[in-house]
Design a protein around this motif. Structure first.
Motif, PDB file in Angstrom:
ATOM      1  N   UNK A  46       1.417  -1.246   0.237  1.00  0.00           N
ATOM      2  CA  UNK A  46      -0.062  -0.031   0.200  1.00  0.00           C
ATOM      3  C   UNK A  46       0.826   1.126   0.157  1.00  0.00           C
ATOM      4  N   UNK A  47       0.236   2.538  -0.239  1.00  0.00           N
ATOM      5  CA  UNK A  47       0.648   3.763  -0.405  1.00  0.00           C
ATOM      6  C   UNK A  47       0.715   4.419  -0.814  1.00  0.00           C
ATOM      7  N   UNK A  48      -0.158   4.067  -2.070  1.00  0.00           N
ATOM      8  CA  UNK A  48       0.216   4.656  -4.018  1.00  0.00           C
ATOM      9  C   UNK A  48      -0.141   6.236  -3.360  1.00  0.00           C
ATOM     10  N   UNK A  49      -0.440   6.619  -4.394  1.00  0.00           N
ATOM     11  CA  UNK A  49      -0.554   8.509  -4.453  1.00  0.00           C
ATOM     12  C   UNK A  49      -2.088   8.183  -4.869  1.00  0.00           C
ATOM     13  N   UNK A  50      -3.047   9.641  -3.551  1.00  0.00           N
ATOM     14  CA  UNK A  50      -3.907   9.519  -3.145  1.00  0.00           C
ATOM     15  C   UNK A  50      -4.728   9.149  -4.460  1.00  0.00           C
ATOM     16  N   UNK A  51      -4.424   9.903  -6.198  1.00  0.00           N
ATOM     17  CA  UNK A  51      -5.179   9.898  -7.113  1.00  0.00           C
ATOM     18  C   UNK A  51      -4.819   8.249  -7.480  1.00  0.00           C
TER      19      UNK A  51
END
Length: 431
Positions: free
Chosen positions: A17-22
């Protein structure tokens, strides 16, 4: 189940996890791009008003960049930092695009890597006693340790203040001093001068001319005039992080040129190579060629300046220069500003519209009186836009718009129309 859902489910079993918000909010799987448009795994098409992540200045998969990369891939990929056939040509092209005094270059792969390279140069050339650096609050320079320490970006319970001194950024909409421009007389700049430029232990000020990730914070007239003059007078190096703005995004090849700043070092990345990992450290010869900063290995990097990156950058910059694409930016920016100002009048959740060339930030708020940030509303507008066929960039309560320089007038109008619909849907409770 759609193909996108199946692909996302497959990777979720293993992807950290930890992808950009978009990316996390959008849940899209993009499979193709051409010009200003993207296509997802289910065949849906989108206008890309984020230009990748401010990387696709000449649009997705420009045929000349595709050809250059394919040709280079068949010849040579990596020989560490040895000279290659196109490196001299790229240096010569950069010399025509950059201010004449920025005549010396080193090549890297990412924005954060070139920031770290600049920090090494600053440390090497600093005079005895000049053991601190300045930076601006709300700045973003990457996620590596040195870049985080610049802006005191703590992780967990760990503090990374390092040796930097923070000055006030020109965030007029949320002025930390409670003042208003122009009656403030750019008091924020006066404090940067006092706390950074006038301190004899400071060697350099590392800054974004326009603060991008913070929400496209555009400095008012007078801000950089004061700071740049004071730094020059006191011997503090000006290190401009133009990772987001460099390459023509503001209507000039450098935002510094647009703002009248004459930096000693400039950091470039996003818009230079059409999304291929590539970065440039450009500087004055007296800084980069002096014995203190030119030790063996000081500008070497395993992947920096690799032949594929050079091919992508040379092709991208050739197209930008030959086709006069930077000259298109002011006209497109004016049309976009007019459209966004109209949206601002009609949609009260837009607290402010800010822009520098083809880089705009919309501050999404609960109401204009309190100016309370509304990240949940920004996320809803972002998702609604995607569902309608418009991709923007978002982070927190800020929506950013940065279409390619090749965007047509019709595409610009369509993108603004879709954004209008997305805002209306959220206001009506439809998201």
């Amino acid at each position: 189940m759609s193909r996108q859902r199946r692909l996302l489910a497959r990777e979720a079993a293993h992807l950290a996890p930890g992808a950009s918000e978009e990316a996390a909010l959008g849940q899209r799987v993009f499979v193709a791009g051409s010009g200003s448009t993207l296509t997802d795994a289910d065949g849906n098409r989108y206008l890309d008003f984020a230009a990748g992540t401010l990387t696709q200045s000449i649009g997705h998969c420009h045929p000349e960049v595709v050809t250059a990369l394919a040709d280079q891939a068949g010849r040579l990929w990596n020989v560490h930092d040895s000279a290659t056939a196109d490196r001299a040509a790229l240096c010569e092209l950069l010399a025509t695009l950059l201010p004449a005094e920025l005549d010396t270059y080193a090549f890297f792969t990412t924005g954060a890597e070139v920031v770290e390279a600049a920090l090494r140069v600053v440390a090497a050339v600093a005079a005895p006693g000049r053991n601190r650096v300045g930076a601006l609050r709300h700045g973003f320079h990457g996620k590596t340790l040195g870049a985080r320490m610049l802006v005191h970006w703590d992780i967990g319970h760990q503090s990374f203040a390092g040796n930097s001194i923070l000055g006030y950024s020109p965030y007029c909409y949320r002025c930390p001093l409670g003042l208003r421009y122009p009656s403030c007389e750019t008091r924020c700049a006066d404090l940067v001068v006092r706390h950074i430029a006038d301190k004899p232990q400071v060697s350099a000020l590392i800054f974004e001319p326009v603060l991008g990730a913070a929400g496209v914070i555009v400095p008012p007239p007078g801000y950089w005039d004061k700071i740049a003059r004071a730094c020059r007078d006191s011997g503090v190096l000006l290190v401009a992080d133009e990772v987001a703005t460099g390459g023509g995004r503001t209507g000039a090849f450098l935002a510094c040129s647009w703002l009248g700043i004459e930096p000693d070092l400039v950091l470039l990345a996003k818009g230079l190579a059409s999304g291929f990992p590539f970065a440039v450290l450009a500087g004055r010869s007296q800084v980069l060629r002096g014995p203190e900063g030119a030790a063996a290995g000081s500008t070497a990097s395993t992947f920096g300046g690799n032949p594929l990156g050079i091919a992508a950058a040379l092709a991208t910059l050739t197209v930008i220069d030959r086709d006069g694409l930077i000259a298109r930016v002011p006209g497109l920016a004016a049309a976009m500003r007019a459209g966004l100002d109209d949206l601002h009048e009609r949609h009260p959740m837009i607290g402010e519209v800010r822009g520098a060339g083809l880089l705009f930030g919309l501050e999404i708020v609960h109401d204009r009186d309190s100016r309370q940030p509304a990240p949940e509303l920004a996320g809803q507008v972002y998702r609604a836009g995607l569902d309608l066929g418009l991709r923007t960039a978002m982070g927190g309560h800020i929506l950013r718009l940065a279409p390619p320089f090749t965007t047509t007038a019709d595409e610009l109008d369509e993108g603004l129309r879709l954004l209008d619909r997305a805002l209306s849907l959220v206001e009506a409770g439809g998201r």
